[in-house]
Structures are given as structure tokens and as C-alpha cells.
Design a protein around this motif. Structure first.
Motif, mmCIF file in Angstrom:
data_model
loop_
_atom_site.group_PDB
_atom_site.id
_atom_site.type_symbol
_atom_site.label_atom_id
_atom_site.label_comp_id
_atom_site.label_asym_id
_atom_site.label_seq_id
_atom_site.Cartn_x
_atom_site.Cartn_y
_atom_site.Cartn_z
ATOM 1 N N PHE A 2 2.686 -33.043 41.213
ATOM 2 C CA PHE A 2 3.777 -33.206 42.167
ATOM 3 C C PHE A 2 4.245 -31.852 42.684
ATOM 4 O O PHE A 2 4.083 -30.828 42.053
ATOM 5 C CB PHE A 2 4.936 -33.985 41.542
ATOM 6 N N LYS A 3 4.839 -31.877 43.852
ATOM 7 C CA LYS A 3 5.394 -30.671 44.450
ATOM 8 C C LYS A 3 6.704 -30.344 43.751
ATOM 9 O O LYS A 3 7.462 -31.237 43.404
ATOM 10 C CB LYS A 3 5.634 -30.923 45.940
ATOM 11 N N ARG A 4 6.951 -29.065 43.540
ATOM 12 C CA ARG A 4 8.180 -28.639 42.880
ATOM 13 C C ARG A 4 9.108 -27.960 43.880
ATOM 14 O O ARG A 4 8.660 -27.232 44.760
ATOM 15 C CB ARG A 4 7.860 -27.674 41.745
ATOM 16 N N TYR A 5 10.379 -28.197 43.690
ATOM 17 C CA TYR A 5 11.421 -27.569 44.505
ATOM 18 C C TYR A 5 12.445 -26.968 43.551
ATOM 19 O O TYR A 5 12.646 -27.473 42.443
ATOM 20 C CB TYR A 5 12.082 -28.602 45.424
ATOM 21 N N TYR A 6 13.075 -25.917 43.987
ATOM 22 C CA TYR A 6 14.003 -25.198 43.121
ATOM 23 C C TYR A 6 15.324 -24.946 43.838
ATOM 24 O O TYR A 6 15.342 -24.552 44.998
ATOM 25 C CB TYR A 6 13.423 -23.833 42.720
ATOM 26 N N THR A 23 14.118 -23.580 47.484
ATOM 27 C CA THR A 23 12.778 -23.180 47.886
ATOM 28 C C THR A 23 11.741 -24.067 47.213
ATOM 29 O O THR A 23 12.048 -24.744 46.230
ATOM 30 C CB THR A 23 12.503 -21.703 47.522
ATOM 31 N N ASN A 24 10.515 -24.028 47.731
ATOM 32 C CA ASN A 24 9.414 -24.733 47.071
ATOM 33 C C ASN A 24 8.492 -23.747 46.346
ATOM 34 O O ASN A 24 7.508 -24.135 45.746
ATOM 35 C CB ASN A 24 8.615 -25.585 48.062
ATOM 36 N N ASP A 25 8.820 -22.451 46.409
ATOM 37 C CA ASP A 25 8.041 -21.419 45.721
ATOM 38 C C ASP A 25 9.013 -20.327 45.272
ATOM 39 O O ASP A 25 9.316 -19.403 46.027
ATOM 40 C CB ASP A 25 6.969 -20.859 46.656
ATOM 41 N N LEU A 26 9.487 -20.450 44.059
ATOM 42 C CA LEU A 26 10.539 -19.568 43.564
ATOM 43 C C LEU A 26 10.097 -18.104 43.514
ATOM 44 O O LEU A 26 10.832 -17.211 43.942
ATOM 45 C CB LEU A 26 10.997 -20.039 42.184
ATOM 46 N N GLU A 27 8.908 -17.853 43.022
ATOM 47 C CA GLU A 27 8.414 -16.478 42.915
ATOM 48 C C GLU A 27 8.314 -15.813 44.291
ATOM 49 O O GLU A 27 8.763 -14.686 44.483
ATOM 50 C CB GLU A 27 7.053 -16.475 42.219
ATOM 51 N N PHE A 53 18.140 -21.140 37.794
ATOM 52 C CA PHE A 53 17.405 -22.057 38.674
ATOM 53 C C PHE A 53 17.247 -23.412 38.004
ATOM 54 O O PHE A 53 17.324 -23.528 36.788
ATOM 55 C CB PHE A 53 16.038 -21.491 39.078
ATOM 56 N N GLU A 54 17.078 -24.419 38.834
ATOM 57 C CA GLU A 54 16.786 -25.779 38.401
ATOM 58 C C GLU A 54 15.575 -26.254 39.179
ATOM 59 O O GLU A 54 15.398 -25.894 40.340
ATOM 60 C CB GLU A 54 17.970 -26.705 38.690
ATOM 61 N N GLU A 55 14.759 -27.070 38.553
ATOM 62 C CA GLU A 55 13.530 -27.566 39.177
ATOM 63 C C GLU A 55 13.668 -29.054 39.513
ATOM 64 O O GLU A 55 14.227 -29.821 38.725
ATOM 65 C CB GLU A 55 12.367 -27.366 38.206
ATOM 66 N N TYR A 56 13.148 -29.421 40.678
ATOM 67 C CA TYR A 56 13.193 -30.812 41.145
ATOM 68 C C TYR A 56 11.824 -31.208 41.705
ATOM 69 O O TYR A 56 11.079 -30.366 42.181
ATOM 70 C CB TYR A 56 14.249 -30.980 42.245
#
Length: 93
Positions: A2-6, A23-27, A53-56
Motif C-alpha cells: 500500500f501507499k504510505r502517507y505521513y 507527504t507521501n515520501d517523508l525522506e 510523524f505519523e504514518e497513514y
């Protein structure tokens, strides 16, 4: 997969200013903030330190959380950060 969002919080070196984003790419996004290539708030206030940060898995949930956090008091945001990063260390050195 799955795609991750932060939803994330940045601060400056003195921990006086908080910035909340999604964002969808935290780094990549933190690197963009640090490079100064994104004009605006984080560039103006030197918010380059990732402290929370939190991940969704759903972008709508990440954006809703961002909006919720932006409406919180400074004290409530600090309490949230302390639950995962009591010393406000940079989570992406």
C-alpha cells in the motif's frame, strides 16, 4: 503493497517554531525542506528538524490529521511530540 502517507512536524534548531505538513515520501520531503528549495514558512523560519510523524495508508486521513494538529494549541502539540520524542531529537539526521 500500500501507499504510505505521513503527517509530520518540523521545528527549527531552537525548537521555537513548529511546521506541520503531509507527504507521501517523508525522506524526500524533509530533504527538500532542508535544502531550502521550497520557499515559504519552513525556509523563512529554518524548520529543518523532523521531530514527529505519523504514518497513514490513506491520504485523506493524513490531511485530516494535519488540519486537526494545526488547530491544536502549542501545549497540546508539545505533549503529542513528547509521547514519541521526549528530547525533540532529529528523527532524520
Amino acid at each position: 503493497m500500500f501507499k504510505r502517507y505521513y503527517t509530520y512536524i518540523l521545528t527549527n534548531k531552537n525548537n521555537t517554531t513548529l511546521y506541520i505538513g503531509v507527504t507521501n515520501d517523508l525522506e524526500r520531503r524533509v530533504a527538500e525542506h532542508r535544502s531550502g528549495m521550497i520557499p515559504g514558512f519552513t525556509q523563512m523560519y529554518n524548520c529543518h528538524k523532523l521531530i514527529y510523524f505519523e504514518e497513514y495508508s490513506n491520504v485523506e486521513m493524513a490531511i485530516a490529521r494535519e488540519k486537526q494538529l494545526k488547530n491544536w494549541s502549542r501545549a497540546k502539540k508539545e505533549a503529542l511530540i513528547a509521547t514519541k520524542n521526549k528530547e525533540w531529537e532529529d528523527l532524520m539526521p
